[in-house]
Scaffold this motif. Structure first.
Motif, PDB file in Angstrom:
ATOM      1  N   SER A 101       0.838  -1.192   0.000  1.00 54.08           N
ATOM      2  CA  SER A 101       0.000   0.000   0.000  1.00 54.08           C
ATOM      3  C   SER A 101       0.875   1.245   0.000  1.00 54.08           C
ATOM      4  O   SER A 101       2.021   1.208   0.435  1.00 54.08           O
ATOM      5  N   VAL A 102       0.316   2.340  -0.483  1.00 53.87           N
ATOM      6  CA  VAL A 102       0.996   3.635  -0.397  1.00 53.87           C
ATOM      7  C   VAL A 102       0.128   4.630   0.383  1.00 53.87           C
ATOM      8  O   VAL A 102       0.309   5.834   0.279  1.00 53.87           O
ATOM      9  N   ASP A 104      -1.333   6.977   3.235  1.00 49.01           N
ATOM     10  CA  ASP A 104      -0.711   7.857   4.218  1.00 49.01           C
ATOM     11  C   ASP A 104      -1.032   7.319   5.613  1.00 49.01           C
ATOM     12  O   ASP A 104      -2.196   7.275   6.012  1.00 49.01           O
ATOM     13  N   PRO A 105      -0.012   6.896   6.370  1.00 47.09           N
ATOM     14  CA  PRO A 105      -0.268   6.343   7.710  1.00 47.09           C
ATOM     15  C   PRO A 105      -1.030   7.300   8.623  1.00 47.09           C
ATOM     16  O   PRO A 105      -1.797   6.855   9.477  1.00 47.09           O
ATOM     17  N   ALA A 117       1.183   0.446   8.465  1.00 42.46           N
ATOM     18  CA  ALA A 117       1.357   1.402   7.359  1.00 42.46           C
ATOM     19  C   ALA A 117       2.673   2.167   7.486  1.00 42.46           C
ATOM     20  O   ALA A 117       3.359   2.413   6.486  1.00 42.46           O
ATOM     21  N   LEU A 118       3.026   2.551   8.702  1.00 45.00           N
ATOM     22  CA  LEU A 118       4.305   3.237   8.934  1.00 45.00           C
ATOM     23  C   LEU A 118       5.476   2.326   8.558  1.00 45.00           C
ATOM     24  O   LEU A 118       6.459   2.774   7.955  1.00 45.00           O
ATOM     25  N   ARG A 121       5.737   2.015   4.741  1.00 42.93           N
ATOM     26  CA  ARG A 121       6.342   3.225   4.182  1.00 42.93           C
ATOM     27  C   ARG A 121       7.841   3.278   4.487  1.00 42.93           C
ATOM     28  O   ARG A 121       8.644   3.619   3.628  1.00 42.93           O
ATOM     29  N   ARG A 124       9.846   0.731   2.305  1.00 47.38           N
ATOM     30  CA  ARG A 124       9.841   1.195   0.913  1.00 47.38           C
ATOM     31  C   ARG A 124      10.769   2.389   0.739  1.00 47.38           C
ATOM     32  O   ARG A 124      11.590   2.423  -0.179  1.00 47.38           O
ATOM     33  N   MET A 125      10.662   3.365   1.626  1.00 48.27           N
ATOM     34  CA  MET A 125      11.459   4.586   1.480  1.00 48.27           C
ATOM     35  C   MET A 125      12.949   4.313   1.698  1.00 48.27           C
ATOM     36  O   MET A 125      13.788   4.886   0.993  1.00 48.27           O
ATOM     37  N   THR A 142       1.728  -0.909  -6.543  1.00 45.08           N
ATOM     38  CA  THR A 142       1.019  -1.521  -5.420  1.00 45.08           C
ATOM     39  C   THR A 142       0.632  -2.935  -5.837  1.00 45.08           C
ATOM     40  O   THR A 142       0.346  -3.191  -7.015  1.00 45.08           O
TER      41      THR A 142
END
Length: 191
Positions: A101-102, A104-105, A117-118, A121, A124-125, A142
């Motif tokens: 998923s992308v 926003d946490p 979610a954090l 992210r 991925r980052m 995704t």
């Protein structure tokens, strides 16, 4: 001898990833390699979920989060260096990263789901930054939309793409599960 052109595809998971190297051409992709890489320190299982505190709770200790995220940055950077050394005979300009998923946490109210979610992210980052520091451009896919997105990029039907990706696995030395297929798809679409 001139290095062969290839692209990376990486299915990002929590603390680890599947990496696939695809060479050949868009018309005739060829599996060059499949492996797993660490995005977190394998000696510390807690690093796989750095935003989790206790059962179902979000970690809020800033010092602990800093320690964990720095460890993940270091481990991911080392893994990317090792991966690219493994592929020294290839010229890699692009990578496709497949994520869950992308979202926003901060838009998620439930602290436990926000922690996931954090983490998504973060991994991925960190991976994207490590690749970009080696002059490799990244495209993000995704999981849910990967095949449709690749179909548009490759100008093929989803059925044709699934057939080709499945057949790439015939030359794999190891498993060829959903993670490998998605990483191969991302690499192919990034060629």
């Amino acid at each position: 001898m001139k290095p062969a052109k290839a692209a990376l595809g990486i299915r990002v998971k929590s603390g680890w990833a599947v990496a696939i190297l695809i060479g050949g051409s868009v018309r005739s992709p060829q599996l060059r390699d499949s492996c797993l890489i660490n995005l977190s320190d394998p000696r510390d299982p807690a690093m796989r979920q750095p935003y989790h505190a206790a059962m179902g709770r979000l970690e809020t200790n800033a010092q602990e989060l800093k320690r964990r995220t720095q460890s993940i940055r270091r481990t991911t950077a080392k893994s990317v260096v090792a991966l690219l050394q493994r592929y020294v005979d290839y010229k890699i300009w692009t990578a496709g990263l497949v994520v869950g998923s992308v979202i926003d946490p901060d838009s998620i109210a439930n602290p436990h789901i926000r922690a996931h979610a954090l983490e998504g992210r973060l991994f991925r980052m960190r991976l994207e930054a490590a690749l970009q520091s080696r002059w490799i451009r990244c495209a993000i896919f995704t999981e849910r939309d990967a095949y449709a997105s690749a179909a548009k990029t490759l100008r093929k039907s989803t059925a044709q793409i699934k057939y080709t990706v499945t057949n790439l696995g015939r030359s794999a030395n190891g498993p060829w599960r959903a993670e490998q297929k998605l990483a191969a798809l991302a690499a192919w679409a990034s060629l």
